[in-house]
Design an enzyme around this catalytic site. Structure first.
Site, short mmCIF file in Angstrom:
data_model
loop_
_atom_site.label_atom_id
_atom_site.label_comp_id
_atom_site.label_asym_id
_atom_site.label_seq_id
_atom_site.Cartn_x
_atom_site.Cartn_y
_atom_site.Cartn_z
N SER A 1 0.82 -1.20 0.00
CA SER A 1 0.00 0.00 0.00
C SER A 1 0.86 1.25 0.00
O SER A 1 1.85 1.35 0.72
CB SER A 1 -0.91 0.02 1.23
N LYS B 1 -6.28 0.38 -11.05
CA LYS B 1 -7.21 -0.20 -10.07
C LYS B 1 -8.34 0.78 -9.78
O LYS B 1 -8.09 1.94 -9.43
CB LYS B 1 -6.47 -0.54 -8.77
N HIS C 1 -13.29 -0.44 -4.56
CA HIS C 1 -12.55 -0.10 -3.33
C HIS C 1 -13.20 -0.75 -2.10
O HIS C 1 -13.23 -0.18 -1.01
CB HIS C 1 -12.47 1.41 -3.16
N ARG D 1 -15.85 1.27 -0.24
CA ARG D 1 -15.43 2.33 0.67
C ARG D 1 -15.49 3.73 0.07
O ARG D 1 -15.23 4.70 0.77
CB ARG D 1 -13.99 2.05 1.13
N SER E 1 -12.99 -6.62 -4.25
CA SER E 1 -14.21 -6.12 -3.61
C SER E 1 -15.24 -7.24 -3.48
O SER E 1 -15.88 -7.63 -4.47
CB SER E 1 -14.81 -4.94 -4.36
N GLY E 2 -15.35 -7.77 -2.28
CA GLY E 2 -16.32 -8.82 -1.99
C GLY E 2 -15.75 -10.21 -1.95
O GLY E 2 -16.45 -11.15 -1.54
N GLY F 1 -8.77 -8.64 0.16
CA GLY F 1 -8.54 -7.46 0.99
C GLY F 1 -8.78 -7.68 2.46
O GLY F 1 -7.90 -8.15 3.18
#
Length: 425
Positions: A132, A296, A320, A323, A352-353, A374
């Site tokens: 990150s 992304k 995201h 978010r 995501s998910g 994530g």
């Protein structure tokens, strides 16, 4: 008689069941719901709000899960397939399985040295980690923890172009295999869980270690570049660091290397992301790095087409983790339209998910080349540090392998929509 090879699914089951026979249960739950419940009990209110919270009323996070639940996997029997090849390659990076750990900032909210611990867990599982830009450890230190396992670097496009070059140059120098430009966070979304606590980790010095270790950023903050003489530690600086320590565990240590803590925070808030970032700026990155470039945060087919025309090496379909924009389209729902718009050849990843190996199976069958995991790896971090990250990644890979075995898929390239059925209604 030929003994069928033992894939990662059966191997993981064997470890768990053998330990179970000795009265030992996994330190990290293997199901997503219990993993989340137990991680929440381990985290502070601020950590949970930041990691698990979403935009607005959380509709996008619910959409992400509902999208997976609209698809059914159709098992096949008597297919004779005894071995699966989970290996693949994305943007020039070989993968033992189609899974990478997604970048999530401010991990020091959960554990000190979070990025290094995640890197160790990823390396133990043989899974690439995308560092990150909002990490809590400098990328060079995290890179050392990865050993020989590949890693990528996520870039937030700063308002300061020399800082962009400095971050990209450092990523190249420490061995990153690709640059992932996150384009859906040119400003923070409306996040009520953080706002209700008045908690922004970056404002307290957490998640800015890539900046406070960067010579260009230190120049912007009025500090000497790396290698220069360190300015004296003032009483005010000590008080600031202690206040960070009290507010968030790990904050004090994360900022010991910053000679001007408060000034560094203020400078970060000024430059970290660029609301004016556009396609013209993005196009300049090709001449500024030799690394593969992935974008992304793509959800619209037209944006996907434009990214491919711009010559990027891959697209990451992502909202995201829910978010940024409340009531946004689910990443999985966007995937099919994007794949249809750009054709079968360009590299497409999805996040995501994603919670399970079955989720990865569905995403691959619908056109993704690999998936990013994530929140679950952070839940593993909260429960068991680096080993928790390893266990979460290995559990997802194990379930993917078993799902492929039970549908007769010999390789990830064999996954296609014929193995799925749309849920009625």
């Amino acid at each position: 008689m030929t003994t069928p090879p033992v894939g990662p699914g059966r191997a993981r089951q064997a470890i768990v069941y053998r330990q179970g026979a000795l009265g030992r249960r996994p330190s990290v739950p293997v199901d997503a719901a219990e993993l989340e419940r137990r991680a929440r009990r381990k985290m502070s209110r601020a950590a949970w709000a930041y990691v698990a919270g979403g935009a607005g009323e959380g509709a996008t996070m619910r959409h992400n899960r509902a999208a997976f639940e609209r698809w059914r996997i159709v098992p096949r029997v008597l297919h004779g397939v005894t071995a699966r090849d989970l290996g693949t390659e994305v943007a020039g990076t070989p993968l033992r399985a189609p899974l990478l750990l997604a970048p999530v900032g401010a991990g020091a909210l959960i554990r000190r040295d979070s990025d290094v611990l995640i890197a160790r867990g990823a390396a133990a599982a043989g899974v690439p980690y995308i560092f990150s830009n909002q990490g809590s450890s400098p990328m060079e230190r995290t890179a050392t923890a990865m050993g020989d396992t590949p890693f990528w670097f996520q870039l937030y496009w700063s308002t300061d172009e020399p800082l962009v070059d400095s971050l990209v140059g450092r990523a190249e120098a420490c061995g990153a295999r690709a640059i992932v430009v996150t384009v859906d966070t040119t400003m923070l979304g409306w996040r009520p869980q953080d706002l209700n606590l008045g908690s922004l980790p970056f404002a307290r010095g957490l998640g800015i270690a890539q900046y406070t270790s960067d010579p260009r950023f230190l120049e912007l903050a009025g500090a000497r570049p790396a290698g220069g003489e360190r300015p004296p530690v003032t009483l005010g600086a000590i008080r600031t660091l202690l206040s960070i320590s009290r507010a968030h565990p790990g904050g004090f240590w994360a900022n010991l290397r910053s000679p001007l803590p408060r000034k560094a925070v203020e400078t970060f808030l000024d430059v970290y992301s660029n609301p004016g970032h556009d396609w013209t700026q993005l196009a300049t990155l090709r001449s500024r790095t030799s690394l593969p470039i992935l974008i992304k945060g793509i959800l619209h087919p037209d944006d996907a087409r434009r990214a491919v025309e711009a010559g990027v090496d891959g697209i990451i379909v992502s909202n995201h983790g829910g978010r940024q924009v409340d009531n946004a389209v689910a990443s999985l729902d966007a995937l099919a339209g994007i794949r249809a718009a750009i054709g079968p050849e360009p590299t497409v990843l999805l996040d995501s998910g994603i919670r399970t190996g079955a989720d990865v199976f569905v995403a691959l069958a619908l056109g993704a080349n690999a998936c990013l995991l994530g929140r679950p790896h952070l839940y593993g971090l909260a429960l068991a540090g680096a080993d928790g990250v390893r266990q979460v990644a290995e559990n997802v890979i194990a379930e993917l392998d078993l799902t492929m075995a039970l549908t007769g898929a010999a390789s990830v390239s064999a996954l296609d929509p014929s193995l799925l059925a749309r849920a009625a209604g």
